[in-house]
Write a protein that holds these residues in place. Structure first.
Motif, mmCIF file in Angstrom:
data_model
loop_
_atom_site.group_PDB
_atom_site.id
_atom_site.type_symbol
_atom_site.label_atom_id
_atom_site.label_comp_id
_atom_site.label_asym_id
_atom_site.label_seq_id
_atom_site.Cartn_x
_atom_site.Cartn_y
_atom_site.Cartn_z
ATOM 1 N N PRO A 584 0.856 -1.316 0.087
ATOM 2 C CA PRO A 584 0.173 0.073 0.034
ATOM 3 C C PRO A 584 1.022 1.232 -0.030
ATOM 4 O O PRO A 584 1.962 1.475 0.649
ATOM 5 N N VAL A 585 0.295 2.332 -0.553
ATOM 6 C CA VAL A 585 1.131 3.527 -0.549
ATOM 7 C C VAL A 585 1.263 4.181 0.890
ATOM 8 O O VAL A 585 2.566 4.664 1.062
ATOM 9 N N VAL A 586 0.528 3.796 1.875
ATOM 10 C CA VAL A 586 0.911 4.425 3.182
ATOM 11 C C VAL A 586 1.998 3.513 3.597
ATOM 12 O O VAL A 586 2.774 4.221 4.422
ATOM 13 N N ALA A 587 2.031 2.196 3.427
ATOM 14 C CA ALA A 587 3.149 1.360 3.798
ATOM 15 C C ALA A 587 4.497 1.887 3.187
ATOM 16 O O ALA A 587 5.348 2.098 3.837
ATOM 17 N N VAL A 588 4.454 2.282 1.848
ATOM 18 C CA VAL A 588 5.784 2.725 1.187
ATOM 19 C C VAL A 588 6.004 4.028 1.984
ATOM 20 O O VAL A 588 7.340 4.372 2.279
ATOM 21 N N VAL A 589 5.146 4.972 2.360
ATOM 22 C CA VAL A 589 5.673 6.422 2.740
ATOM 23 C C VAL A 589 6.171 6.114 3.973
ATOM 24 O O VAL A 589 7.185 6.895 4.351
ATOM 25 N N ALA A 590 5.266 5.445 4.934
ATOM 26 C CA ALA A 590 5.838 5.060 6.253
ATOM 27 C C ALA A 590 7.385 4.506 6.131
ATOM 28 O O ALA A 590 7.908 4.836 7.128
ATOM 29 N N GLY A 591 7.491 3.344 5.447
ATOM 30 C CA GLY A 591 8.564 2.838 5.533
ATOM 31 C C GLY A 591 10.040 3.774 5.034
ATOM 32 O O GLY A 591 11.035 3.761 5.546
ATOM 33 N N THR A 592 9.712 4.541 3.936
ATOM 34 C CA THR A 592 10.706 5.375 3.635
ATOM 35 C C THR A 592 10.907 6.465 4.598
ATOM 36 O O THR A 592 12.343 6.911 4.658
ATOM 37 N N THR A 593 10.073 7.002 4.936
ATOM 38 C CA THR A 593 9.907 8.129 5.997
ATOM 39 C C THR A 593 10.737 7.704 7.230
ATOM 40 O O THR A 593 11.658 8.429 7.727
ATOM 41 N N ALA A 594 10.630 6.360 7.853
ATOM 42 C CA ALA A 594 11.338 5.785 8.927
ATOM 43 C C ALA A 594 12.753 5.591 8.727
ATOM 44 O O ALA A 594 13.495 5.951 9.440
#
Length: 822
Positions: A584-594
């Motif tokens: 999911p897009v949210v998972a991608v954003v959260a992973g890259t941000t973290a």
């Protein structure tokens, strides 16, 4: 340890290269040919020899390593020179950056960064596969150059700090001896010159009083005026002025000296060039004065010539006297103490020159000194323009070299329609742009950080334009090191910067003041004690004092880390989504941000630790310098007080008796007292080195010791100027005198390398100390010291503009104490 690294590091590179090739090929069962092994051995020998000698000839070693690896890459299989061509070149480039100037290092990096992709294109064509190694190579070159530049700067800083430490420590032990020699020399010069003139004039008047009775009255008037001049001069010796306002020029002083000797019936001719104020002028004046005094003593009436020539290469000081006239009586013979020649040589030696004395062929005497001239200070040699031109020509030739075979070998491929540029070329260009931005990080940090953040979104664009098919996050990971380096540098700079006293809570300042105020309670004025109940905030009412920070003090927020996380996470998210993913897009954003936040936080933590270590090391270094400066000034001040005490009971008292006898009209007694004053001066000079003040009895320095403080700091290479206006009283309340000196000492001793100016002024009820060029006084320790002393007297402490500190101490109501309590 360095010799061991020089000896075995190239051998370790050869071993690593042997493991990659032919070791990996042999494991796979592929046996290289004898010709390939021979070429590999030749390349390894040349590269090893160049790396062993890289410290002596770093640029030559770099060119040899690059040329050997480039020539061997053609006939050898892929990977045969991978280690030598990357780590070996990086090591040579690191040595260039560490041992040569920044221009040479940057030129080598840029030339290699352009040459490497051109050489790769000449071998594999412009549309070769991903070519990610080009970006890795560019990052390697940038990292090697950056590490070398940092090592060179750190080495230069360590050497400068060590030189400063050695000079300060040497001056710490030398300053008391210098002060003893100065007072000894000045006592000899002032007393011997003036009192000898009184003896000579009185002797001549007594010998001619039957034929020329008017000479007796002239001799008495001369004795009165000279005696008073001796008193003023010796008072100046006891407390020399730290500033040189309203002082005549060196040329005028020499002219006045010659005129004074002419009044003693000495025939003196002079040729004096204008001289700049400084050590050379002081030495020239002292040499001429001593030489003319010796002529008046031993050869009265002899024709004397004084020549002072100031030029680019040197300053010549020549005093030549002829043989004395027949029958001339040397009334001053035997009055000297035998120290004049030694003082002459010491003056010339301290000014950086030499001095010789001896008889002339005509029976006279000559004193000749060779002192530095306009070019006496060493001039830093700049790099010749022809050398820079040769460097640029060599770099251009290195860059153009791969284009020649490329035009012939791949001309057809280059002209094919639809040929695309590989992603590696784009990656290499972006890495070079990041390296250039890092090079400007110190000079223009905001522009460099903006450029680094602006380059990050271009990496996904380069991946798409170059049809990159490798790991999606690898190019984005290659864009992180440059940003991490900027984060580390920013955090280190913030952590190493002096902290603002105002950033501490007000009660912390109150604790400091209350803890340290006890030692000053006995000298505080009544209104200062009354102000204690108001707390530290009562100090500096109406001004912005460092003791009371404003309620809305600006707080620096971590803008750069947040921006870096946002930009890198956005670029990584765009690249992943462009490639396609099932997450999911949210998972991608959260992973890259973290992930980017973790990397940015680690970089900021590392930079903060490094900055704190640098600040702690700088603080320890400054504490040593401050301690040594305080000890040196106190020891020298104790010597001055000891000698001044003996001066008051010997030379000055007998000089006062001489003036009294001259005013009473008794010329014989005047001459006798002048001789007694000279004898007392010689006895005092003999006793100068007999004893030193006990450390427990050292008096506290006052504003009269500012010249010693300035001398100590100038000896360490820092420019110091101290100005006292005419409005400053000759005698201040002891509490104010002590506090003002200690404030000036704290400000100057903790300051940096910038020239500093301290000006003291006073009005009816306030003493004002203004210091400029002292930005390092923002340090916490300096704030606490200044705050304690200012608060104890009810004064104010203000700052601004940048590098300026202003302290106001009240004079009205400040108690005075006995001199022995200082």
């Amino acid at each position: 340890m360095k010799r061991t690294d020089d000896r075995f590091l190239p051998v370790l590179l050869i071993c690593a290269q042997a493991l990659v090739w032919p070791g990996a090929a042999l494991v796979r069962g592929a046996v290289p040919s004898a010709g390939a092994l021979l070429v590999a051995v030749l390349v390894a020998v040349v590269v090893t020899a160049a790396l062993v000698l890289r410290r002596n000839r770093p640029v030559v070693a770099l060119l040899v390593v690059v040329a050997a690896c480039a020539l061997g890459a053609g006939p050898l299989p892929t990977g045969a020179t991978a280690v030598l061509g990357t780590v070996g070149v990086g090591l040579a480039l690191f040595t260039v950056a560490a041992r040569r100037d920044a221009f040479t290092a940057v030129l080598c990096v840029l030339a290699l960064a352009v040459w490497q992709p051109l050489y790769n294109v000449s071998l594999h064509g412009i549309s070769s596969r991903d070519g990610l190694h080009l970006a890795l190579t560019a990052l390697l070159y940038a990292a090697a150059c950056g590490a070398g530049v940092r090592v060179r700067r750190a080495r230069c800083a360590r050497r400068a700090a060590e030189r400063l430490r050695q000079r300060t420590e040497a001056e710490r032990h030398r300053l008391p001896a210098v002060e003893r020699r100065r007072m000894e020399r000045e006592l000899h010069d002032v007393s011997a010159h003036h009192l000898t003139a009184v003896v000579v004039t009185a002797g001549a008047a007594l010998g001619l009083r039957d034929r020329r009775p008017e000479l007796v009255e002239e001799a008495l008037d001369f004795a009165v005026g000279t005696g008073r001049e001796v008193t003023r001069a010796l008072s100046a010796v006891r407390a020399p002025a730290p500033s040189r306002e309203d002082v005549p020029s060196p040329g005028e002083r020499l002219q006045d000296l010659v005129v004074g000797f002419r009044r003693l019936d000495q025939r003196v001719d002079c040729e004096i060039d204008p001289l700049p104020d400084g050590a050379v002028a002081d030495a020239a004046y002292g040499i001429v004065r001593e030489a003319l005094t010796n002529v008046a003593r031993h050869a009265p009436g002899a024709r004397t010539t004084v020549r002072v020539r100031y030029g680019d290469t040197g300053t010549d000081v020549v005093v030549t006297s002829s043989a004395p006239p027949a029958g001339a009586a040397a009334h001053g013979a035997g009055l000297g103490g035998g120290r004049g020649q030694g003082f002459l040589r010491s003056r010339a030696r301290e000014a950086g020159g030499t001095l010789v004395t001896g008889p002339t062929a005509e029976g006279g005497w000559e004193v000749r000194a060779a002192l530095p001239g306009r070019a006496g200070a060493p001039v830093e040699r700049s790099v010749p323009r022809g050398y820079r031109l040769a460097q640029l020509t060599a770099a251009f030739g290195l860059v153009v070299q791969p284009l020649l075979p490329m035009l012939v070998i791949h001309r057809e491929e280059a002209l094919q329609p639809g040929a695309t540029v590989s992603a590696g070329v784009f990656f290499g260009l972006l890495a070079v742009a990041q390296a250039v931005a890092l090079l400007w990080l110190r000079r223009s940090p905001r522009a460099a950080r903006g450029a680094l953040l602006a380059l990050v979104p271009l990496w996904p664009v380069a991946m798409s334009a170059g049809h990159y098919t490798g790991p999606v996050l690898l190019p984005l990971a290659l864009s992180l090191p440059a940003t991490c380096a900027a984060l580390v540098a920013d955090a280190a700079r913030r952590a190493a910067a002096p902290s603002r006293a105002g950033a501490r809570p007000p009660h912390a300042d109150a604790r400091v003041v209350e803890r340290l105020r006890d030692r000053f309670v006995e000298i505080r004025p009544p209104h200062a004690r009354a102000a204690d109940t108001a707390g530290p905030s009562a100090v500096g009412t109406g001004t912005r004092s460092r003791l009371t920070p404003p309620a809305t003090w600006p707080v620096r927020r971590p803008v750069l880390p947040v921006a870096a996380v946002a930009v890198h996470s956005g670029a990584a998210t765009a690249a992943v989504l462009d490639r396609g993913t099932t997450l999911p897009v949210v998972a991608v954003v959260a992973g890259t941000t973290a992930t980017t936040a973790l990397v940015a936080g680690a970089s900021r933590w590392a930079g903060t630790r490094r900055g704190r270590r640098e600040r702690a090391a700088r603080g320890a270094h400054q504490d040593r310098l401050v301690t040594w400066t305080e000890e040196a000034v106190r020891d020298a001040w104790a010597e001055r007080r000891r000698i001044a005490a003996g001066l008051e009971t010997t030379v000055l008292s007998r000089t006062a008796d001489m003036v009294a006898e001259a005013e009473a009209g008794r010329l014989d007694a005047t001459a006798d007292h002048a001789r007694e004053a000279l004898a007392a001066m010689r006895a005092l000079l003999d006793a100068v080195r007999d004893g030193e003040a006990e450390p427990a009895l050292r008096p506290q320095p006052t504003l009269q010791a500012l010249d010693l403080l300035a001398h100590q700091l100038r000896a360490t290479g820092r420019g110091i100027e101290i100005r006292l206006t005419d409005r400053v009283p000759a005698r201040l309340p002891t509490a104010v005198d002590l506090a003002a000196y200690h404030a000036a000492e704290t400000i100057l001793a903790i300051g940096g390398d910038e020239p500093a100016v301290v000006e003291l002024d006073a009005d009816a009820d306030t003493l004002t100390l203004t210091a400029t060029g002292v930005p390092d006084t923002a340090d916490t320790v300096a704030d606490e010291r200044l705050a304690t002393r200012v608060t104890a007297l009810g004064g104010t402490l203000t700052t601004g503009p940048r590098g300026t500190v202003r302290i106001r101490l009240p004079l009205v109501g400040a108690p005075d104490i006995e001199e022995g309590q200082r």
